[in-house]
Structures are given as C-alpha cells and as structure tokens.
Design a protein around this motif. Sequence first.
Motif, PDB file in Angstrom:
ATOM      1  N   SER A 138       0.794  -1.231   0.000  1.00 13.37           N
ATOM      2  CA  SER A 138       0.000   0.000   0.000  1.00 13.37           C
ATOM      3  C   SER A 138       0.827   1.281   0.000  1.00 13.37           C
ATOM      4  O   SER A 138       0.262   2.372   0.100  1.00 13.37           O
ATOM      5  CB  SER A 138      -0.919   0.003   1.228  1.00 13.37           C
ATOM      6  OG  SER A 138      -0.161  -0.077   2.424  1.00 13.37           O
ATOM      7  N   LEU A 139       2.143   1.173  -0.090  1.00  6.53           N
ATOM      8  CA  LEU A 139       2.974   2.371  -0.139  1.00  6.53           C
ATOM      9  C   LEU A 139       2.615   3.146  -1.406  1.00  6.53           C
ATOM     10  O   LEU A 139       2.869   2.695  -2.521  1.00  6.53           O
ATOM     11  CB  LEU A 139       4.450   1.961  -0.137  1.00  6.53           C
ATOM     12  CG  LEU A 139       5.482   3.013   0.243  1.00  6.53           C
ATOM     13  CD1 LEU A 139       5.224   3.564   1.640  1.00  6.53           C
ATOM     14  CD2 LEU A 139       6.881   2.424   0.156  1.00  6.53           C
ATOM     15  N   THR A 140       2.005   4.308  -1.234  1.00  2.00           N
ATOM     16  CA  THR A 140       1.282   4.967  -2.325  1.00  2.00           C
ATOM     17  C   THR A 140       2.132   5.221  -3.564  1.00  2.00           C
ATOM     18  O   THR A 140       1.706   4.939  -4.690  1.00  2.00           O
ATOM     19  CB  THR A 140       0.691   6.294  -1.828  1.00  2.00           C
ATOM     20  OG1 THR A 140      -0.047   6.063  -0.632  1.00  2.00           O
ATOM     21  CG2 THR A 140      -0.231   6.893  -2.868  1.00  2.00           C
ATOM     22  N   PHE A 141       3.329   5.742  -3.394  1.00  2.00           N
ATOM     23  CA  PHE A 141       4.137   6.110  -4.556  1.00  2.00           C
ATOM     24  C   PHE A 141       4.794   4.917  -5.237  1.00  2.00           C
ATOM     25  O   PHE A 141       5.319   5.038  -6.341  1.00  2.00           O
ATOM     26  CB  PHE A 141       5.239   7.103  -4.143  1.00  2.00           C
ATOM     27  CG  PHE A 141       6.240   6.535  -3.168  1.00  2.00           C
ATOM     28  CD1 PHE A 141       7.227   5.657  -3.563  1.00  2.00           C
ATOM     29  CD2 PHE A 141       6.196   6.903  -1.830  1.00  2.00           C
ATOM     30  CE1 PHE A 141       8.139   5.135  -2.654  1.00  2.00           C
ATOM     31  CE2 PHE A 141       7.102   6.399  -0.919  1.00  2.00           C
ATOM     32  CZ  PHE A 141       8.085   5.508  -1.338  1.00  2.00           C
ATOM     33  N   ALA A 142       4.786   3.745  -4.584  1.00  2.00           N
ATOM     34  CA  ALA A 142       5.551   2.600  -5.082  1.00  2.00           C
ATOM     35  C   ALA A 142       4.910   1.902  -6.270  1.00  2.00           C
ATOM     36  O   ALA A 142       5.572   1.138  -6.973  1.00  2.00           O
ATOM     37  CB  ALA A 142       5.783   1.594  -3.954  1.00  2.00           C
ATOM     38  N   SER A 143       3.623   2.158  -6.517  1.00  2.00           N
ATOM     39  CA  SER A 143       2.910   1.451  -7.587  1.00  2.00           C
ATOM     40  C   SER A 143       2.574   2.368  -8.750  1.00  2.00           C
ATOM     41  O   SER A 143       2.300   3.564  -8.573  1.00  2.00           O
ATOM     42  CB  SER A 143       1.621   0.825  -7.041  1.00  2.00           C
ATOM     43  OG  SER A 143       1.904  -0.221  -6.126  1.00  2.00           O
ATOM     44  N   VAL A 144       2.583   1.789  -9.930  1.00  2.00           N
ATOM     45  CA  VAL A 144       2.155   2.453 -11.164  1.00  2.00           C
ATOM     46  C   VAL A 144       1.083   1.574 -11.802  1.00  2.00           C
ATOM     47  O   VAL A 144       1.183   0.343 -11.768  1.00  2.00           O
ATOM     48  CB  VAL A 144       3.326   2.651 -12.143  1.00  2.00           C
ATOM     49  CG1 VAL A 144       2.848   3.342 -13.419  1.00  2.00           C
ATOM     50  CG2 VAL A 144       4.442   3.450 -11.494  1.00  2.00           C
ATOM     51  N   TYR A 145       0.063   2.214 -12.386  1.00  2.00           N
ATOM     52  CA  TYR A 145      -1.087   1.479 -12.915  1.00  2.00           C
ATOM     53  C   TYR A 145      -1.344   1.870 -14.365  1.00  2.00           C
ATOM     54  O   TYR A 145      -1.147   3.021 -14.751  1.00  2.00           O
ATOM     55  CB  TYR A 145      -2.353   1.815 -12.115  1.00  2.00           C
ATOM     56  CG  TYR A 145      -2.150   1.872 -10.627  1.00  2.00           C
ATOM     57  CD1 TYR A 145      -2.318   0.743  -9.834  1.00  2.00           C
ATOM     58  CD2 TYR A 145      -1.785   3.062 -10.008  1.00  2.00           C
ATOM     59  CE1 TYR A 145      -2.131   0.802  -8.464  1.00  2.00           C
ATOM     60  CE2 TYR A 145      -1.597   3.133  -8.640  1.00  2.00           C
ATOM     61  CZ  TYR A 145      -1.770   1.993  -7.869  1.00  2.00           C
ATOM     62  OH  TYR A 145      -1.573   2.055  -6.513  1.00  2.00           O
ATOM     63  N   LYS A 146      -1.833   0.903 -15.141  1.00  2.00           N
ATOM     64  CA  LYS A 146      -2.335   1.250 -16.458  1.00  2.00           C
ATOM     65  C   LYS A 146      -3.716   1.883 -16.298  1.00  2.00           C
ATOM     66  O   LYS A 146      -4.534   1.414 -15.509  1.00  2.00           O
ATOM     67  CB  LYS A 146      -2.395   0.012 -17.352  1.00  2.00           C
ATOM     68  CG  LYS A 146      -1.006  -0.458 -17.779  1.00  2.00           C
ATOM     69  CD  LYS A 146      -1.026  -1.619 -18.746  1.00  2.00           C
ATOM     70  CE  LYS A 146       0.406  -1.946 -19.199  1.00  2.00           C
ATOM     71  NZ  LYS A 146       0.459  -3.169 -20.048  1.00  2.00           N
ATOM     72  N   LYS A 147      -3.958   2.929 -17.052  1.00  2.00           N
ATOM     73  CA  LYS A 147      -5.185   3.710 -16.858  1.00  2.00           C
ATOM     74  C   LYS A 147      -6.435   2.883 -17.098  1.00  2.00           C
ATOM     75  O   LYS A 147      -7.483   3.136 -16.489  1.00  2.00           O
ATOM     76  CB  LYS A 147      -5.188   4.935 -17.770  1.00  2.00           C
ATOM     77  CG  LYS A 147      -6.314   5.900 -17.449  1.00  2.00           C
ATOM     78  CD  LYS A 147      -6.288   7.134 -18.320  1.00  2.00           C
ATOM     79  CE  LYS A 147      -7.410   8.091 -17.915  1.00  2.00           C
ATOM     80  NZ  LYS A 147      -7.448   9.291 -18.765  1.00  2.00           N
ATOM     81  N   LYS A 148      -6.366   1.885 -17.948  1.00  2.00           N
ATOM     82  CA  LYS A 148      -7.549   1.067 -18.238  1.00  2.00           C
ATOM     83  C   LYS A 148      -8.050   0.364 -16.978  1.00  2.00           C
ATOM     84  O   LYS A 148      -9.218  -0.029 -16.914  1.00  2.00           O
ATOM     85  CB  LYS A 148      -7.242   0.048 -19.318  1.00  2.00           C
ATOM     86  CG  LYS A 148      -6.195  -0.992 -18.928  1.00  2.00           C
ATOM     87  CD  LYS A 148      -5.934  -1.965 -20.054  1.00  2.00           C
ATOM     88  CE  LYS A 148      -4.910  -3.028 -19.654  1.00  2.00           C
ATOM     89  NZ  LYS A 148      -4.633  -3.984 -20.742  1.00  2.00           N
ATOM     90  N   ILE A 149      -7.179   0.195 -15.965  1.00  2.00           N
ATOM     91  CA  ILE A 149      -7.568  -0.444 -14.715  1.00  2.00           C
ATOM     92  C   ILE A 149      -8.095   0.582 -13.717  1.00  2.00           C
ATOM     93  O   ILE A 149      -9.192   0.453 -13.177  1.00  2.00           O
ATOM     94  CB  ILE A 149      -6.381  -1.213 -14.109  1.00  2.00           C
ATOM     95  CG1 ILE A 149      -5.948  -2.331 -15.052  1.00  2.00           C
ATOM     96  CG2 ILE A 149      -6.748  -1.782 -12.740  1.00  2.00           C
ATOM     97  CD1 ILE A 149      -7.031  -3.340 -15.351  1.00  2.00           C
TER      98      ILE A 149
END
Length: 337
Positions: free
Chosen positions: A149-160
């Motif tokens: 849940s470390l906020t800055f640690a994840s990147v997401y594809k916008k479709k998700i």
Amino acid sequence: MVFVSVIIPSAGRRPELLHRAIKSALVDDEQIKTEIIVVLNGRDGMDFDTSQSFQHRLVTYYKIEQGSVSKARNYGLSVAQGELIRFLDDDDFLIPDMAYQQYTELYHSNAELSTYAGAIEDDQTRYQVIVPINTDDYYSAVMSANCPSLTFASVYKKKIVGIVRWNEESHIAEDEEWMRKLSYVGELKWIRNTLCVGVWFQHQHSRLSFKLGHPLYYKNRAESISELVEYLASKNDLTLSRKKYAAQGLWSAIHGGFHFSPIYWSRKIIQVRELDKGSMPDIKIFQHTAFIHPLFMEWLLIPLRWGSRIIKSLLINFNKKSYIRRPRLPTNDESFD
C-alpha cells in the motif's frame, strides 16, 4: 512515447517539500513524458500561491475547496490523460532513474500494475526499505498483513484505475482499501521488484492522516479484508492459499486493535479461526505459547499492551519523534503458495 500522469494531492502547507516531489516526478524526453497534476485542497490549498511554486509546461495546478486526500486523488484521476497513472504525496519523492525504469517495464508488459520497493527516511537516516510481499497472486498480496500500500511505489495502467475510485469517506488505511478495490476488477497481472523507486519522507510537519496506531486503522483493515474474502468466496475463488494470506492480514488487524475494543475483536478471532483453523498472530509470544488459544492470549496481554502504549507515548512526547514509522518488513519466504 509513454505518457504518465503523476497525481500529487497537497494541502499547500509544505511548499518546499511539494517542490521536491514535483521535481522528482518530472520526466520530459523523447521516450517518456509525465504530466504532473497537483491538486490543492482545503483552506490552505485554496490560498496557495501557485505562481511561487514549481513552473513547467507539464505541471498543472488545480484547486478544490473541500475534501480529503482521497477526494484530491479522485479529482486528479478525473483529469489525468496519461496511459500510466502514479500517485505521489507532496512530502515524499521519487528516485527518477528507478521511476523511469518502472514506467518502461510496465508499459511494454502485459501486466496491469507494477509495485517497486520504497524507503523510509528522514534528513539523515534511512530506517527501512519496504519491499513487495513475495507472491505473484495479487489477491493474496492485498489481503496479507503486508498489503503493498505504499502509495508512490505502484504504477497502474489507466484502463484499470479508470474505473476505480478512492473512498472519500475513509481517512485512515485508505491506501490499503484502494489496493484491494483494484482486485475487484478481476485477476490482475502484477509486476514486483525489490528496487527502491521512492522515499517515504518522515518529518515533523503536521500530517494529513491519523497515526498507524489509531483504532480505526485496524478496524478499516479488517473490514476491507473481510469484504474481499466474502467476494472471493462468492465466486468460488477463495483458495486455501488465499485463506491463509487473508487470515494473516486479519490477525495483524486483530492484534493491533484488540486492546482498544476486546469484545469486537474477540468476534473477529472466532471468524478468522474458521477461515484458517491453526492461524495466530505472527508474534513470537504466540508462537511460543501455541498450546494456548490466541483469544485467551489476547485477553491476557491487554494490561501489557496498554502499559507499553503509555510508555511509548511518553517517550514520543519526550523525544519529539512521533513522526517516525517502522512498518514490519516482509521476509522473502513469506509465501503460502
């Protein structure tokens, strides 16, 4: 070219840290461009003089009169144009080379999101590096005691993330709830990496959220995990491995909050033992007294827990170090698969 949206919520109270966050996230070359969406919210945010802040053609400031950090993030999502999405708090910052690698890796993969490690630092000391839990099953990861849940640690594809929103009514453990809400989209392909992509900066400025020790943190965690357990059970997707991870996550909430509301948590213990009969808190004293039911042990520990809490509060007030967090670090063999 990869276009990335980096959403930075800010109350406008930490201009020097906001400047650093923006600068760390800005990429502008032939391969990757980042639009930096700064969402200023609340009274101080409305009064913030954006003309005195970081200026660049890829940096845009928005203001919303009311709302929590979750509302600011949702607003950022509503205007984001990037193919990839990242959230960054205004007092944290990215390590540019690692962020660049993460964007490139995710964009050219068939995964829907990517999670790297993050460091906890103050001006002089690195306390810990938090790495993603060692499982490829996203459902298991987000139900575990070490939800990524470390906020800055994840990147997401916008479709998700384009169809998911942060819970604007939640002000604590909302980052964990967000990661679990993503799992309702379906089976997600997840990239994990132990390289450090950013820093969770510890400081003595007033914070925008409760401390991790707040009773609501544990209740919100337990309710969020329980809801996902029920959802997976309804789809016949609650495997034995996922049950064990969920039990681990629930026990972390139970043990953390038991001394605040022992009757409430006693009921949760009965539920979690039905989920995984032999489960117990991942605490040494429970392992050494495995012959005693953990419900009885939790009741016995109440005086000790309150005594420890009072002593820690006194030390925090004396040392003025209440801003330092040291979350538990998952081990490499922490897997039930």
